[in-house]
Design a protein around this motif. Structure first.
Motif, PDB file in Angstrom:
ATOM      1  N   VAL A 102       5.313   2.686  -8.754  1.00 57.86           N
ATOM      2  CA  VAL A 102       5.082   1.402  -8.784  1.00 57.86           C
ATOM      3  C   VAL A 102       3.919   0.764  -9.423  1.00 57.86           C
ATOM      4  O   VAL A 102       2.707   0.906  -8.787  1.00 57.86           O
ATOM      5  CB  VAL A 102       5.678   0.398  -7.726  1.00 57.86           C
ATOM      6  CG1 VAL A 102       5.877  -1.176  -8.135  1.00 57.86           C
ATOM      7  CG2 VAL A 102       6.842   0.833  -7.129  1.00 57.86           C
ATOM      8  N   LEU A 103       3.945   0.022 -10.817  1.00 54.36           N
ATOM      9  CA  LEU A 103       2.790  -0.338 -11.043  1.00 54.36           C
ATOM     10  C   LEU A 103       2.588  -1.822 -10.937  1.00 54.36           C
ATOM     11  O   LEU A 103       3.381  -2.504 -11.079  1.00 54.36           O
ATOM     12  CB  LEU A 103       2.600  -0.333 -12.587  1.00 54.36           C
ATOM     13  CG  LEU A 103       3.054   1.075 -13.291  1.00 54.36           C
ATOM     14  CD1 LEU A 103       2.875   1.106 -14.750  1.00 54.36           C
ATOM     15  CD2 LEU A 103       1.979   2.098 -12.660  1.00 54.36           C
ATOM     16  N   LEU A 104       1.597  -2.172 -10.139  1.00 54.62           N
ATOM     17  CA  LEU A 104       1.112  -3.686  -9.741  1.00 54.62           C
ATOM     18  C   LEU A 104      -0.062  -4.194 -10.402  1.00 54.62           C
ATOM     19  O   LEU A 104      -1.172  -3.703 -10.330  1.00 54.62           O
ATOM     20  CB  LEU A 104       1.025  -3.545  -8.210  1.00 54.62           C
ATOM     21  CG  LEU A 104       2.141  -3.209  -7.156  1.00 54.62           C
ATOM     22  CD1 LEU A 104       1.754  -3.269  -5.629  1.00 54.62           C
ATOM     23  CD2 LEU A 104       3.469  -4.125  -7.502  1.00 54.62           C
ATOM     24  N   LYS A 108       5.165   7.811  -4.368  1.00 56.11           N
ATOM     25  CA  LYS A 108       5.942   8.001  -3.207  1.00 56.11           C
ATOM     26  C   LYS A 108       5.010   8.666  -2.166  1.00 56.11           C
ATOM     27  O   LYS A 108       5.305   8.609  -0.911  1.00 56.11           O
ATOM     28  CB  LYS A 108       6.922   9.153  -3.511  1.00 56.11           C
ATOM     29  CG  LYS A 108       8.206   8.808  -4.295  1.00 56.11           C
ATOM     30  CD  LYS A 108       9.267   9.734  -4.541  1.00 56.11           C
ATOM     31  CE  LYS A 108      10.419   9.087  -4.963  1.00 56.11           C
ATOM     32  NZ  LYS A 108      11.582   9.991  -5.335  1.00 56.11           N
ATOM     33  N   ARG A 109       3.925   9.319  -2.302  1.00 57.20           N
ATOM     34  CA  ARG A 109       2.984   9.752  -1.280  1.00 57.20           C
ATOM     35  C   ARG A 109       2.215   8.869  -0.349  1.00 57.20           C
ATOM     36  O   ARG A 109       1.963   9.041   0.482  1.00 57.20           O
ATOM     37  CB  ARG A 109       1.905  10.652  -2.069  1.00 57.20           C
ATOM     38  CG  ARG A 109       0.954   9.862  -3.239  1.00 57.20           C
ATOM     39  CD  ARG A 109       0.004  10.873  -3.565  1.00 57.20           C
ATOM     40  NE  ARG A 109      -0.899  10.344  -4.560  1.00 57.20           N
ATOM     41  CZ  ARG A 109      -2.047   9.714  -4.264  1.00 57.20           C
ATOM     42  NH1 ARG A 109      -2.452   9.869  -2.916  1.00 57.20           N
ATOM     43  NH2 ARG A 109      -3.119   9.120  -4.787  1.00 57.20           N
ATOM     44  N   HIS A 110       2.346   7.558  -1.103  1.00 62.28           N
ATOM     45  CA  HIS A 110       1.807   6.239   0.014  1.00 62.28           C
ATOM     46  C   HIS A 110       2.818   6.013   0.890  1.00 62.28           C
ATOM     47  O   HIS A 110       2.562   4.986   1.707  1.00 62.28           O
ATOM     48  CB  HIS A 110       1.365   5.241  -0.943  1.00 62.28           C
ATOM     49  CG  HIS A 110       0.301   5.533  -2.180  1.00 62.28           C
ATOM     50  ND1 HIS A 110       0.435   5.668  -3.398  1.00 62.28           N
ATOM     51  CD2 HIS A 110      -1.053   5.558  -1.822  1.00 62.28           C
ATOM     52  CE1 HIS A 110      -0.876   5.797  -4.042  1.00 62.28           C
ATOM     53  NE2 HIS A 110      -1.551   5.923  -2.997  1.00 62.28           N
ATOM     54  N   ARG A 131       3.715   2.106   1.801  1.00 65.03           N
ATOM     55  CA  ARG A 131       3.246   1.209   0.860  1.00 65.03           C
ATOM     56  C   ARG A 131       3.914   1.155  -0.504  1.00 65.03           C
ATOM     57  O   ARG A 131       4.349   0.488  -1.042  1.00 65.03           O
ATOM     58  CB  ARG A 131       1.839   1.604   0.552  1.00 65.03           C
ATOM     59  CG  ARG A 131       0.843   1.109   1.647  1.00 65.03           C
ATOM     60  CD  ARG A 131      -0.662   1.354   1.292  1.00 65.03           C
ATOM     61  NE  ARG A 131      -0.991   0.574   0.083  1.00 65.03           N
ATOM     62  CZ  ARG A 131      -1.453  -0.358  -0.278  1.00 65.03           C
ATOM     63  NH1 ARG A 131      -1.382  -1.233   0.667  1.00 65.03           N
ATOM     64  NH2 ARG A 131      -1.667  -0.862  -1.425  1.00 65.03           N
ATOM     65  N   TYR A 132       4.438   2.405  -0.495  1.00 68.46           N
ATOM     66  CA  TYR A 132       5.490   2.563  -1.668  1.00 68.46           C
ATOM     67  C   TYR A 132       6.757   1.843  -1.549  1.00 68.46           C
ATOM     68  O   TYR A 132       7.204   1.364  -2.506  1.00 68.46           O
ATOM     69  CB  TYR A 132       5.750   4.173  -1.896  1.00 68.46           C
ATOM     70  CG  TYR A 132       6.856   4.335  -3.079  1.00 68.46           C
ATOM     71  CD1 TYR A 132       6.626   4.119  -4.313  1.00 68.46           C
ATOM     72  CD2 TYR A 132       8.090   4.786  -2.673  1.00 68.46           C
ATOM     73  CE1 TYR A 132       7.472   4.245  -5.509  1.00 68.46           C
ATOM     74  CE2 TYR A 132       8.900   5.005  -3.613  1.00 68.46           C
ATOM     75  CZ  TYR A 132       8.792   4.910  -5.052  1.00 68.46           C
ATOM     76  OH  TYR A 132       9.705   5.184  -6.075  1.00 68.46           O
ATOM     77  N   ARG A 182      -4.326  -4.721  -0.441  1.00 67.86           N
ATOM     78  CA  ARG A 182      -4.888  -3.409  -0.971  1.00 67.86           C
ATOM     79  C   ARG A 182      -5.571  -2.435   0.116  1.00 67.86           C
ATOM     80  O   ARG A 182      -5.849  -3.063   1.097  1.00 67.86           O
ATOM     81  CB  ARG A 182      -5.977  -4.042  -1.766  1.00 67.86           C
ATOM     82  CG  ARG A 182      -5.541  -4.796  -2.862  1.00 67.86           C
ATOM     83  CD  ARG A 182      -6.681  -5.128  -3.913  1.00 67.86           C
ATOM     84  NE  ARG A 182      -7.401  -3.870  -4.122  1.00 67.86           N
ATOM     85  CZ  ARG A 182      -8.705  -3.880  -4.405  1.00 67.86           C
ATOM     86  NH1 ARG A 182      -9.400  -5.069  -4.026  1.00 67.86           N
ATOM     87  NH2 ARG A 182      -9.269  -2.895  -4.773  1.00 67.86           N
ATOM     88  N   PRO A 183      -5.616  -1.233  -0.120  1.00 69.34           N
ATOM     89  CA  PRO A 183      -5.932  -0.311   0.678  1.00 69.34           C
ATOM     90  C   PRO A 183      -7.603  -0.399   0.706  1.00 69.34           C
ATOM     91  O   PRO A 183      -8.115  -0.880  -0.255  1.00 69.34           O
ATOM     92  CB  PRO A 183      -5.418   1.108   0.286  1.00 69.34           C
ATOM     93  CG  PRO A 183      -5.204   0.970  -1.345  1.00 69.34           C
ATOM     94  CD  PRO A 183      -4.681  -0.672  -1.325  1.00 69.34           C
TER      95      PRO A 183
END
Length: 329
Positions: free
Chosen positions: A289-291, A306-308, A311-312, A326-327
């Motif tokens: 996903v692009l934010l 997906k690896r997040h 958060r994904y 934000r991380p």
């Protein structure tokens, strides 16, 4: 929207021929979208007010409600006891404030008596703690000392620059101010100018911005705006055509508060500012996903994959205008 407001608007045009209502809306839209500010009310008579209220109140209500929801989410322990709606017309923002908080008293200022009369009629028996007052919107305007909240929605574009500054100065005299304009490049510039005036007066930005510093957008290259989904009325479909039962109302806004209203500067900085705000519709790609975000450090794009993990999932559910955590790093 309040069921009561929906019902009132549905019956508003009884007795007014549909073609007359459509002509009134067309003329008023052309006036509102024009670039020539005025020193006189745009809404002239009952037919004007009824047609425009039926057409525009749902969209104005939803835009203001979205702005107020963002404000309330950042300061959940704060609620106004007094509210002034400058240029409130038939009261869309007043309904939105009532949908957000309970137990406050509202005063609506507008210079068009037909709009105030209709606002009283729509609110009768539903918004009892509301006072409707005819006032010139512009130079010399003030709000009562100790006012908790001022709203100014879809008004600044009607005003000459000097009157616009006077209205924003009046709003800055309250403990909190929420200003909303159409989500156009010009509407954004008016909100940007008002935002600077509010922060110069000592208020801190609560939403949508994650900071009270200078806006990082370069004027002329882009503009900050959000969207609220609105159910289209029969009049709306008649005037604009199309078959969809809804449309997205684009709007720009700023919500700001005096630090001493919520416990001081540290309380505002700690509780109010969103870490980041999603400023464009999230773009869904395969596995990512692009934010597009506005942050205290400026504009940036985050790619969440997906690896997040969680958060994904959150990014896939995120919407334009949402706050975003934000991380670190």
């Amino acid at each position: 929207m309040h069921d009561e407001l929906r019902a009132a608007l549905a019956s508003l045009l009884d007795g007014l021929p549909p073609t007359q209502a459509a002509r009134a809306v067309d003329r008023l839209i052309a006036n509102y979208r024009g670039r020539t500010p005025t020193d006189a009310p745009v809404l002239r008579d009952r037919a004007d007010v009824a047609a425009y209220a039926a057409y525009r109140m749902p969209a104005t209500f939803e835009a203001v409600r979205h702005a107020l929801d963002a404000f309330a989410a950042r300061l959940p322990g704060w609620a106004p006891a007094s509210h002034v709606d400058i240029g409130g017309g038939t009261g869309a923002a007043t309904w939105a404030v009532a949908a957000t908080w309970d137990g406050h008293r509202t005063t609506v200022y507008d210079w068009a008596e037909p709009a105030l009369e209709l606002g009283r009629e729509l609110a009768d028996g539903v918004l009892p703690d509301t006072d409707w007052q005819r006032r010139v919107i512009g130079a010399g305007m003030t709000v009562p000392e100790g006012t908790d909240l001022v709203t100014v929605s879809y008004v600044l574009g009607e005003l000459r620059p000097e009157d616009r500054r006077a209205v924003v100065a009046a709003a800055a005299g309250a403990r909190a101010a929420v200003l909303i304009e159409p989500g156009t490049p010009d509407g954004y510039l008016r909100i940007r100018e008002a935002r600077e005036q509010l922060t110069d007066a000592g208020l801190r930005v609560v939403a949508p911005c994650p900071h009270s510093g200078a806006c990082p957008i370069v004027p002329g290259e882009d503009w900050c705006h959000l969207a609220a989904r609105v159910t289209r009325s029969s009049l709306h479909r008649q005037v604009k055509g199309g078959s969809l039962p809804y449309e997205d109302e684009k709007f720009s806004y700023v919500a700001a508060v005096r630090p001493d209203a919520v416990g001081g500067t540290d309380a505002v900085d700690g509780a109010a500012a969103a870490p980041a705000r999603i400023v464009r519709k999230p773009q869904l790609r395969k596995g990512q996903v692009l934010l597009d975000l506005c942050t205290e450090q400026g504009l940036r794009r985050d790619t969440v994959t997906k690896r997040h993990g969680d958060r994904y999932k959150a990014a896939r559910d995120a919407e334009w205008g949402d706050a975003w955590e934000r991380p670190a790093g």
